[in-house]
Structures are given as structure tokens and as C-alpha cells.
Design a protein around this motif. Sequence first.
Motif, PDB file in Angstrom:
ATOM      1  N   PHE A 293     -12.846  -9.558 -17.838  1.00  0.00           N
ATOM      2  CA  PHE A 293     -12.803  -8.860 -19.130  1.00  0.00           C
ATOM      3  C   PHE A 293     -13.499  -9.728 -20.187  1.00  0.00           C
ATOM      4  N   ALA A 294     -14.206  -9.069 -21.127  1.00  0.00           N
ATOM      5  CA  ALA A 294     -14.827  -9.809 -22.234  1.00  0.00           C
ATOM      6  C   ALA A 294     -13.727 -10.528 -23.011  1.00  0.00           C
ATOM      7  N   VAL A 295     -13.993 -11.810 -23.346  1.00  0.00           N
ATOM      8  CA  VAL A 295     -12.955 -12.610 -24.025  1.00  0.00           C
ATOM      9  C   VAL A 295     -12.955 -12.251 -25.517  1.00  0.00           C
ATOM     10  N   ALA A 296     -12.172 -11.248 -25.848  1.00  0.00           N
ATOM     11  CA  ALA A 296     -12.114 -10.682 -27.200  1.00  0.00           C
ATOM     12  C   ALA A 296     -10.824  -9.871 -27.289  1.00  0.00           C
ATOM     13  N   PRO A 297     -10.408  -9.492 -28.521  1.00  0.00           N
ATOM     14  CA  PRO A 297      -9.254  -8.593 -28.611  1.00  0.00           C
ATOM     15  C   PRO A 297      -9.528  -7.349 -27.762  1.00  0.00           C
ATOM     16  N   THR A 298      -8.602  -7.020 -26.884  1.00  0.00           N
ATOM     17  CA  THR A 298      -8.853  -5.979 -25.877  1.00  0.00           C
ATOM     18  C   THR A 298      -7.702  -4.983 -25.825  1.00  0.00           C
ATOM     19  N   LEU A 299      -8.068  -3.716 -25.643  1.00  0.00           N
ATOM     20  CA  LEU A 299      -7.028  -2.691 -25.416  1.00  0.00           C
ATOM     21  C   LEU A 299      -7.095  -2.211 -23.975  1.00  0.00           C
ATOM     22  N   PHE A 300      -5.935  -2.059 -23.374  1.00  0.00           N
ATOM     23  CA  PHE A 300      -5.797  -1.371 -22.081  1.00  0.00           C
ATOM     24  C   PHE A 300      -5.115  -0.026 -22.374  1.00  0.00           C
ATOM     25  N   PHE A 301      -5.733   1.057 -21.934  1.00  0.00           N
ATOM     26  CA  PHE A 301      -5.160   2.389 -22.164  1.00  0.00           C
ATOM     27  C   PHE A 301      -4.690   3.010 -20.855  1.00  0.00           C
ATOM     28  N   GLU A 302      -3.709   3.884 -20.952  1.00  0.00           N
ATOM     29  CA  GLU A 302      -3.400   4.766 -19.818  1.00  0.00           C
ATOM     30  C   GLU A 302      -3.109   6.154 -20.375  1.00  0.00           C
ATOM     31  N   PHE A 303      -3.678   7.162 -19.697  1.00  0.00           N
ATOM     32  CA  PHE A 303      -3.531   8.546 -20.136  1.00  0.00           C
ATOM     33  C   PHE A 303      -2.836   9.354 -19.043  1.00  0.00           C
ATOM     34  N   HIS A 304      -1.865  10.140 -19.420  1.00  0.00           N
ATOM     35  CA  HIS A 304      -1.138  11.000 -18.478  1.00  0.00           C
ATOM     36  C   HIS A 304      -1.335  12.458 -18.866  1.00  0.00           C
ATOM     37  N   GLY A 305      -1.505  13.314 -17.879  1.00  0.00           N
ATOM     38  CA  GLY A 305      -1.580  14.746 -18.198  1.00  0.00           C
ATOM     39  C   GLY A 305      -2.200  15.533 -17.079  1.00  0.00           C
ATOM     40  N   SER A 306      -2.643  16.724 -17.413  1.00  0.00           N
ATOM     41  CA  SER A 306      -3.371  17.529 -16.431  1.00  0.00           C
ATOM     42  C   SER A 306      -4.745  16.888 -16.259  1.00  0.00           C
ATOM     43  N   GLU A 307      -5.440  17.258 -15.169  1.00  0.00           N
ATOM     44  CA  GLU A 307      -6.742  16.650 -14.912  1.00  0.00           C
ATOM     45  C   GLU A 307      -7.690  16.863 -16.097  1.00  0.00           C
ATOM     46  N   GLN A 308      -7.721  18.127 -16.526  1.00  0.00           N
ATOM     47  CA  GLN A 308      -8.594  18.496 -17.627  1.00  0.00           C
ATOM     48  C   GLN A 308      -8.145  17.812 -18.928  1.00  0.00           C
ATOM     49  N   GLY A 309      -6.838  17.818 -19.142  1.00  0.00           N
ATOM     50  CA  GLY A 309      -6.290  17.236 -20.370  1.00  0.00           C
ATOM     51  C   GLY A 309      -6.579  15.752 -20.474  1.00  0.00           C
ATOM     52  N   VAL A 310      -6.451  15.058 -19.354  1.00  0.00           N
ATOM     53  CA  VAL A 310      -6.662  13.616 -19.350  1.00  0.00           C
ATOM     54  C   VAL A 310      -8.131  13.285 -19.621  1.00  0.00           C
ATOM     55  N   ARG A 311      -9.020  14.081 -19.034  1.00  0.00           N
ATOM     56  CA  ARG A 311     -10.449  13.844 -19.286  1.00  0.00           C
ATOM     57  C   ARG A 311     -10.777  14.044 -20.756  1.00  0.00           C
ATOM     58  N   GLU A 312     -10.176  15.049 -21.344  1.00  0.00           N
ATOM     59  CA  GLU A 312     -10.399  15.298 -22.766  1.00  0.00           C
ATOM     60  C   GLU A 312      -9.889  14.111 -23.595  1.00  0.00           C
TER      61      GLU A 312
END
Lengths: 482, 482
Positions: A293-312
Amino acid sequence: MAEATKANQTNDNPSHLDQKMNLSTGEPGTETIASELAAIFGDRMITTEAGCAPYRKDESFHVARPPHAVVQPENAEEIQEMVRWCARHRMPIVPRGAGTSLEGNCLAVCGGICIDTTRMNSVIAVHQDDFHAVVQPGVTRRQLNNYLKGSGLFFPIDPGADATLGGMAATRASGTNAVLYGSMRENVVNIELVLADGSLIRTAKRPPKSAAGYDLTRLMVGSEGTLGVFTELTIKLYPVPESILSASCAYETMEGAVSSVIEMHKYGIPVARVELLDEHTVGAVNRYSKTDFAVAPTLFFEFHGSEQGVREQVELTGEIVRENGGSGFVWAEMMEERNRMWRARHDVAYATKQLRPDGKIWATDVCVPVSRLAECINETRRDIDESGILAPIVGHVGDGNFHLLLMVDHENDEEVRAAEALHRRMVLRALEMEGTCTGEHGIGYGKLDFLKAEHGDAIRPMRLIKQALDPQGIMNPGKIFE
Amino acid sequence: MAEATKANQTNDNPSHLDQKMNLSTGEPGTETIASELAAIFGDRMITTEAGCAPYRKDESFHVARPPHAVVQPENAEEIQEMVRWCARHRMPIVPRGAGTSLEGNCLAVCGGICIDTTRMNSVIAVHQDDFHAVVQPGVTRRQLNNYLKGSGLFFPIDPGADATLGGMAATRASGTNAVLYGSMRENVVNIELVLADGSLIRTAKRPPKSAAGYDLTRLMVGSEGTLGVFTELTIKLYPVPESILSASCAYETMEGAVSSVIEMHKYGIPVARVELLDEHTVGAVNRYSKTDFAVAPTLFFEFHGSEQGVREQVELTGEIVRENGGSGFVWAEMMEERNRMWRARHDVAYATKQLRPDGKIWATDVCVPVSRLAECINETRRDIDESGILAPIVGHVGDGNFHLLLMVDHENDEEVRAAEALHRRMVLRALEMEGTCTGEHGIGYGKLDFLKAEHGDAIRPMRLIKQALDPQGIMNPGKIFE
């Protein structure tokens, strides 16, 4: 039995309550106490020094005296008997689950009987259509989720450690995905518990909502064993999301990272996890977990939902992070990639430890309104750098909650004093910014000093409630209140 | 001032506290009480019989004696002075907002001073990035939403009436969209209030979550003025959804309607409202609102989200309702159509009233686990039909919460007794099914009988808390507890 007396004599913090306790002979004029307890618990009672020793610690750096005895009840009736016995003898009661607390919450600072609930680990019922599980307090979150496999349901609250649900409720725990699912505050439906007089109550039935009387459930969640011993909990479950995607993104500034999260909230993106690692943490993670990972302030995200919803969600988040100076926004669809990222996040403590093998981690947390988070972290970072102490920052940024992992040599008094001063400044800074001295670890006895600073005169009604429900002060004394 | 004495003499329910009250002369040995209060409140104090008369009622059929006096404070200090005065004189204090309660929650059943908070109606701050509003207790939900127009934020909790936020917090109100946004339990961040001794406390600062001490906020939410008088609240706001769609659907059976909702939950569809109308209600609605809904158990849905997300929710819901025997699933995109449908839902009370112009509505509610909802409604329906009483059912089905609108001629003793018996059977049925005697109206004094039936021994800690925080019992006496 002689062992217990010996343990008694070698206490770190002798208390006036000690004189009440003599497991081998009992008090003058009373029956032999040890045999009373043995009659209930048999070999599920521990009184030896060696047996009690592990109960002197939790997962923090705090170490207390050992409890006088440990009992391992198997049902509510045994807990009632134990509490009644303690009430008669004015003996402290210290409930304990997996012992993963971080502020000494489950340590016997005044001695007494530790009620180890780990044998009460049955899932009693799953009400599929109501999304409720009824569990004994010693069930851990992983155990519950294993039990639920194949049901289409899961329990989301994840404080990192495999804590018991009783312990999590008692400390009002939360963790990485509270931003979507809430903390234990929002996820306990009712609690059955034994009060200080030995009576057994249930705080509520199972309606999704109620306006009938005082909210005893929420009063008990976060009470850290100071109002009663939990014997059963009903908790909320959630449908396993159809689709899960993760992503990470590096930022030039802390402000950019935090602004992204605020913006996501404004767009109503129901992000399930959004974790912040400062550059020091990312460096440590890269070394330990062999990531790049680039050595900088970093965000890790996780998205839950329907396939379409998560892509959106991911697409919209990608736009938001770019507008806020984020770069290298990459998303991981594959389970393996996702696991790698989240394992790296979970291993932050080990990665930190490796930075300084002679140090011990002092994990602490505060929580502020999200609008003040970047400022609070930046000021804390500057303060850390000036102090010369090694202390990576990780945060549940969606909740305004962040952790400092202070690496301290606890044998070095000067270093300990510097760390304490740094810690104090961080907490007071968070309070100044309308925050709290702890977002999810609880007060235990590690943060006693700060409760008053945070709540001011509101301490008084808290104390009145404590006195009303536990007039003898036998329930986990020395916690929450001085 | 003579008026107050007169009002005193014509009380419906004389109380032992009356002897303490003589606004014109004061107690022996004390200064003249009336002039003390007048010095604080001037013409914001009402003591005339005519002036106090409106305070004998709320929106329910309950009517109590008038308060001895009504004061209209403009700030927390005035409330503190009033409470201290009442504490000195052991005088009941009855906080009141818009007076839209449904169980007599804000009526002066023991006399005393009504603290009318409607002049404290300022929005103090909106923290855009934190999604928080800080308001005085007399701000109503519509007033707040008008204030927020153009900000992209809104406050979703909608109990129907334009209640004050202080009153909504005090009764733990919710309403049609609690299924997505939660009730007041989930949406109050902190409360500033005056305790029974006149001290002013704030239950928390503004962190998104906290594990620091007892959850006084949740204890105060739903305490119905029995623990203190609210002077300021911080509440949660939400982003206005990009897109809103509504839909309706008729079912052959109640089970089909409820199963649809359970299934939607399993698919993780974040429905914002899902309202159930039984066939009797639909009939009344059609007549009153000139609509042409099929006369059958009917669901009204509302979906909030992104344009794409909402369409996905609607499509998936369409499939689910068809599988559960729903027919005529039609969705309304246009604001006008949507408003027509929701206006019809909001006007259910008027539609019901028209069924029997000589009757008065007795609105009551219970709440059960969703898995038991169809059974509970069906048994209640059968019971209603056998009783011969007219009583449409409407429900917030996503929460397991339903309302009975009993149309009763309150002059007809036999009818009142039959309605009371029906009501009692419905509540006990809900309790039997692990539900609550009230999902969102509160106990007030209309449901005193049922608190014990619901909570059993858990009443005792509730009473201990009440005694600890209000030892003189001056805070809204006669409510929640007998």
C-alpha cells in the motif's frame, strides 16, 4: 484451599473487602464458605493461585490482583446463587467473558469472585423470521456466526477479538462495521440478568420496538458488569449480503480522507466498513503483511448489498474519493484479495508490535463528531511526533472513532509518564471537540479519570442509579466510577 | 389569581398534593407563591380556569383535571427555577409539548404545574457534516424539516401528528418510517435536561458512538417526563434521498402481506415505509378519500435511495409480493400520486371517524415480533368482529407494530366496558406473543395496568431508578408507574 489464602496474602491491592474472604475457614459464625460454593460449583470453582492467575489480566497492559476465586456457572440459577452468596458476604462480583477487554473491565481490582461465563455458550434459539438470536452470554461472535452458517443470516458486530456476546454487550462494543450496522447499543433486543440482590429479570420481550417503560436494555448495555450479571441475550441478526466488495485508496491529507467519508454519507452510500490507517500504520502493515500500500493516509472500504447496488456504491465512491484527492482507488472483488486486505487491517496490532519488540501495546480509543475527526487526528499525530513515542493510528472513520496503539516499555517510568501525558492530552482534546473518552472500549478502570471530565454533573444521576441498583457496591467495584 | 383557587376547588381528581397548592396566598410561613412565579414568568404564567382548561386534554379520549398553573418558559434557566420551586413545595411538574400524546402522557392527573415548552422552539444549530441538529424541545418535526429545506438533510421520524421533538423523545415515538430510520431511541444523540432537584445535566456530548458510562440518553428517551424536563436535544439527520418511489399491493390474506415483508427483509431491501391496512380500513379510506384500492389487506410501500437503487428495490419487491399472493402491485413515481396515497394513509383516523360520527376514536397500539404479526392481527380481528365494535386496523408492519382505532361512544358504559375488555385481550395477546403493550404511544396513564404484565420483576429496577432520581415523586406523577 490453602492456595486461596496464599493468593489472598500476596494481593497487589489489598482491599477492606479482603477480611470478609477466607475460603478455607469461612467467617466466624457462618458455615464453611468454601464448602457452600463447592456444593454448587464442584470442580467448576477455582481457588488455587495458579488457577486464578490468568484472571489477573485482560488483553490490555493492565494487571490486577487475582480474584479470590473463579466460578464457572452453567446456568442462570447458579449465577443467582453466587450473587446471593456474594450479597450476604459483601463480596465483589466480577463478570468475565473471553477476557478480551482493553481497559481492565473484567479484572478483580477489589478481589472477589470472578464469574467466568465461558461455559454458558449455547445458542438457545434463532428466530429466522424475526432476525433474532437468543444466546447465553459466553457465546462468542465467531461461534455464533459459525452456528449461523447456511442460514442466510449473520451477526455483523466485529470488535476484532473473538469476544463473548455478553462481554460485548457489557462494554457496548462495536468495531469496523458499526458504521452500517450500529454498535451493541443498537443490536441488543433484551438482556436477562441477575441483579445485585440475586433477582433475575429480563429487560424486555422481543418486539422490534417498544415505548413501555424505561429502556433497561440500553441501560445495561455498556454498564460493564456494574449493575448485574448477564445470563442471556437476544440480539439482532442480518441477512448475509448478496455481494461484498472492498476497496482501498490513498490520500495526500487526512482531511481528504475524512471529507470523502462525509461526502459518502451525504450521498447516502451505505458503506459497511471504512477504516482509516495513518501513514505510520501503513508502513508497519506493509513490512509485517508484505503488502505494498502507498505509505500515506489510507482508507479501506467494504460495501454490502445486491450485486448491482454494490457496484453503484463503488462507482460513486470512486468519484467522491478522486474529488477529495484520493488516488489509486482499487477495488477487490475476489474473496482472496479482500481477505488479504482485511487481514492486514486486523493484524495492525502485530505489525505495530514488530516495530518495537521490547514494547507492549497500550491500545486506547476516542471518538469525536466526524466533522472534527481530521483535526483531532492531525493534532494528535503532531503531539505523538513531538513526544517521540511510537504510536500508529487506526480508525473507524465513519463513526469518528480512532485508536492509538502506544508502544511503550512499561518498565521505563519516564516513557510510561510521557505516554500517559500524551494519552491524557488526546482524551481531553477529543472531549474539547464534543467527543467521548472512549468510543468502544469502555471505562473499565483504565479511564476512570476521564468519566467526570466527559460527563460533568451527569455523573451524579449515574451514581444514583448505581447506588439504587447495587446499594452494597458489590457489582464489579472499581469500574466506571472511582 | 382567584381563578386558580377556583380551579383548585373544581378538580376532577383531588390529590393529597392539592393542599400544598394555593397560588393566591402561598403556604403558611412562605412568601407569596404566585408573586414568586409571576416574577419569573410574567404573563407567561396561566392560572385562570379558562386558560388551564385546554391542558386537561391531549389527542386521546383521556381527560384529566386541569393543572394548577401553566408556565411557558423560554430557556433552561426558567425551567430550573420552576423545578426548584416545585421541589421546595412538593408540587407535581408536568412537561408538555404539542399535546399530541395518545395515553394522557402530558396530563396533570395529580394537578401541579404544567411546563408548556412550545415557546422554546428555536433550532440552535445544524452540524451539516455530522448530520446533527441541536434543537429546543418545543421545535416540532415539521418546523425542523421546513428549517432544513434546501440543506439536503431531513429528519425522518414521523408519528403522524406534528409533535414537538421533546415530546417525541419523551414518549420514544416512531411512526411510518421507523423500519428504515429507527425510532427516537436510535435518533437522539444527547439530551440536556433539568433533574428533579433543579440541576441541569447533558446526557452526552456529540460523538457518533460512546462506551463511556451509563447510557443516560436512552434512559431519558421514553421516560415520559418522569425523570426530568428536557431543555435541549441533539438529534440525527439524514440526507434527502435522491429518489423516492411508492407502491401499493392487495393481498388475499394477512399472512401473505406479512410474509412479503419478512421476505423483503431477508433480501436486504431497505424499505423506508411499509404500512398495512386491513380490509375495513381500506373500505373506510376509499369512502373518505375517494380512492379505489381493492378492499383487502393492503400494503403501502415507500422506497428511498438512488434512482437505480430504488428501481431495483421496487422490482425485487414486485417479485416477492407476487410470490406471496399479492396482486395489483402498482408503483407511483409521481409526487402527486405518491402524496395521494400517503395522504389517504394519514387520513385513516378521519376516515374511521366518518364511519361513526357519534363515536370517538380510542387509538391504541401494540407491537410483536414480526413472525407473530399476522397471527396477532387475525386473532384481534376475529375478536373485534365478535365484539361488535367498529375498529379498523393499521400497522407499521415492518416493525411488528399495529394500531387499533376503536370507535366508541364514551357516554355508553356498556360499549366502553366492551371496548376495554377487547383492548385488554389485545394487549395480553401481544404480550403472550413476546410483544409489548405499546410500540410507540408510551404508557402515560392509559396503560399503567399493563406495564407490570409486560415487565414482571423488571418493574422493580425501574421504580428504584425513579425513586433515586426523583425521591419526592414530583416529576409527572401518575405516569408509567401507578
